[in-house]
Every structure is written in structure tokens, then in C-alpha cells.
Design a protein around this motif. Sequence first.
Motif, short mmCIF file in Angstrom:
data_model
loop_
_atom_site.label_atom_id
_atom_site.label_comp_id
_atom_site.label_asym_id
_atom_site.label_seq_id
_atom_site.Cartn_x
_atom_site.Cartn_y
_atom_site.Cartn_z
N THR A 91 46.60 11.05 -35.15
CA THR A 91 45.99 11.95 -34.37
C THR A 91 46.09 12.06 -32.79
O THR A 91 45.57 13.04 -32.17
CB THR A 91 44.51 11.79 -34.47
OG1 THR A 91 44.12 10.65 -33.94
CG2 THR A 91 43.97 11.81 -35.91
N GLN A 92 46.94 11.45 -32.35
CA GLN A 92 47.30 11.45 -30.69
C GLN A 92 49.01 11.38 -30.50
O GLN A 92 49.62 10.61 -31.22
CB GLN A 92 46.83 10.14 -30.15
CG GLN A 92 45.26 10.10 -30.33
CD GLN A 92 44.51 11.16 -29.45
OE1 GLN A 92 45.15 11.50 -28.23
NE2 GLN A 92 43.36 11.55 -29.91
N ALA A 93 49.43 12.35 -29.58
CA ALA A 93 50.76 12.15 -29.18
C ALA A 93 50.76 12.67 -27.86
O ALA A 93 49.96 13.21 -27.22
CB ALA A 93 51.60 13.02 -30.09
N SER A 94 52.05 12.37 -27.32
CA SER A 94 52.31 12.76 -25.84
C SER A 94 53.92 13.26 -25.70
O SER A 94 54.43 13.08 -26.55
CB SER A 94 51.94 11.65 -24.91
OG SER A 94 52.99 10.75 -25.16
N GLY A 95 53.91 14.18 -24.55
CA GLY A 95 55.31 14.58 -24.55
C GLY A 95 55.53 15.10 -23.21
O GLY A 95 54.71 15.29 -22.39
N ILE A 96 56.85 15.39 -22.87
CA ILE A 96 57.39 15.92 -21.75
C ILE A 96 58.27 16.83 -22.01
O ILE A 96 59.28 16.58 -23.00
CB ILE A 96 57.89 14.82 -20.68
CG1 ILE A 96 56.94 13.71 -20.31
CG2 ILE A 96 58.55 15.61 -19.54
CD1 ILE A 96 57.54 12.77 -19.53
N TRP A 97 58.27 18.07 -21.73
CA TRP A 97 59.24 19.29 -21.73
C TRP A 97 60.04 19.61 -20.58
O TRP A 97 59.34 20.04 -19.51
CB TRP A 97 58.43 20.38 -22.40
CG TRP A 97 57.86 20.18 -23.93
CD1 TRP A 97 56.80 19.42 -24.01
CD2 TRP A 97 58.59 20.74 -24.94
NE1 TRP A 97 56.74 19.64 -25.37
CE2 TRP A 97 57.50 20.32 -25.94
CE3 TRP A 97 59.68 21.60 -25.33
CZ2 TRP A 97 57.66 20.54 -27.46
CZ3 TRP A 97 59.77 22.05 -26.55
CH2 TRP A 97 58.93 21.41 -27.76
N ALA A 98 61.14 19.78 -20.50
CA ALA A 98 61.73 20.40 -19.27
C ALA A 98 61.59 22.00 -19.68
O ALA A 98 61.33 22.42 -20.70
CB ALA A 98 63.40 20.21 -19.23
N MET A 99 60.88 22.57 -18.31
CA MET A 99 60.93 23.98 -18.68
C MET A 99 61.49 24.83 -17.48
O MET A 99 61.75 24.55 -16.30
CB MET A 99 59.35 24.08 -18.50
CG MET A 99 58.68 23.75 -17.15
SD MET A 99 58.79 24.98 -16.06
CE MET A 99 57.86 26.40 -16.49
N GLU A 100 61.76 26.08 -17.82
CA GLU A 100 61.98 27.29 -16.73
C GLU A 100 61.27 28.37 -17.16
O GLU A 100 60.89 28.76 -18.12
CB GLU A 100 63.52 27.43 -17.07
CG GLU A 100 64.24 28.63 -16.22
CD GLU A 100 65.71 28.37 -16.41
OE1 GLU A 100 66.27 29.42 -15.69
OE2 GLU A 100 66.13 28.20 -17.33
N HIS A 121 58.84 20.59 -15.32
CA HIS A 121 58.31 19.77 -16.56
C HIS A 121 57.00 19.88 -16.73
O HIS A 121 55.98 19.93 -16.15
CB HIS A 121 58.50 18.18 -16.45
CG HIS A 121 60.17 18.02 -16.14
ND1 HIS A 121 60.61 18.00 -14.73
CD2 HIS A 121 61.20 17.72 -17.14
CE1 HIS A 121 61.91 17.63 -15.05
NE2 HIS A 121 62.20 17.34 -16.53
N TYR A 122 56.68 20.13 -18.06
CA TYR A 122 55.24 20.02 -18.77
C TYR A 122 55.20 18.60 -19.23
O TYR A 122 55.88 18.32 -19.76
CB TYR A 122 55.18 21.04 -19.94
CG TYR A 122 54.95 22.39 -19.65
CD1 TYR A 122 53.49 22.75 -19.13
CD2 TYR A 122 56.08 23.32 -19.86
CE1 TYR A 122 53.64 24.10 -18.92
CE2 TYR A 122 55.89 24.55 -19.49
CZ TYR A 122 54.69 25.44 -19.00
OH TYR A 122 54.51 26.59 -18.71
N HIS A 123 54.11 18.06 -18.84
CA HIS A 123 53.40 16.94 -19.24
C HIS A 123 52.17 17.16 -19.98
O HIS A 123 51.37 17.57 -19.63
CB HIS A 123 52.98 15.89 -18.25
CG HIS A 123 54.42 15.95 -17.15
ND1 HIS A 123 55.24 14.80 -17.03
CD2 HIS A 123 54.91 16.62 -16.12
CE1 HIS A 123 56.08 14.87 -16.31
NE2 HIS A 123 55.71 16.08 -15.37
#
Length: 148
Positions: A91-100, A121-123
Motif C-alpha cells: 500500500t506504500q510506494a515512492s518515486g521520482i520523475w524527471a519532468m519538463e 523533478h517530481y518527488h
Amino acid sequence: MTETDKIVATLAIYALKARYFRSMDNKDWPALEAVFAPDLVADFRDAAGERDESMLIHGAAPYVARLAPMLEKVTTVHHGHMPEIHIETDTQASGIWAMEDKLWVQEGSPLPFRWMHGYGHYHERYVRLSDGWRISEIRLTRLRIDAG
């Protein structure tokens, strides 16, 4: 969780983030609110160059209510790249996305520029609710902003 369960969860989070970008760019505010957990923590204090403490918002509904009028007269294009997703539990996760993102501002907008091209980046943190994965925390950091 099995490796298959983790892959399924990761793919669900990819689709969730795709809905985030599409909903934002189409100004579909109910759909955007639906990608968030109701108790969302949205931290955009460092997203525009100068730190703005008013951009730490608690709750999905208050966040979307604040965002919608700011983007009413703005055409936006958001892209997310190279996600790093870590499934912590079922039920838990984390992520980082490069963004533009690119913004084109119409006359009458409250934004202080006519156009912007941002990189960063989105954290994020994710929670799995009874109806699927949702973004529970979102923070945007910037590497560069070009504006005019």
C-alpha cells in the motif's frame, strides 16, 4: 509482495502519473483531484524559482481549488520521464520523475510571465486506497526555468 505484484503496482503508478499530466493539461479538475489521496500534501514552494511558503497545501480539494484559477488562462504541456518507482509495501510506494513543462500565458492571467519552459523533478509518495493507487505527497524541484 511478489515481483509480479511489484510490477503490476509500478505499472499502475505509471498510469496514475499519466492521468495527472493529461488531467492538468486538459484542465479536467475533477479528474486531477481524483489522482490524489484526499489528504494530499502538495509542496510547490520551490517550483517557481523563489521560495513561496503559500505553495505548501494540505488536501487534494484545496490544492486543485488553488491551482485551477491560476491556470485558467494558461496553456500547459507537461511531460514526465525516466520514473524511479520504489514499491515499499502493498500500500506504500515512492518515486521520482524527471519532468519538463511548458506554459503559454494569455492576457489576464495572474502569472508574472508570458511563457515558461521548466525542467526538474517530481518527488512523490503513493498510497494504495480501496479504489487504486493515489499520489499522497507531491513535491516539485526545479533545475532550470526559462521564462519571458
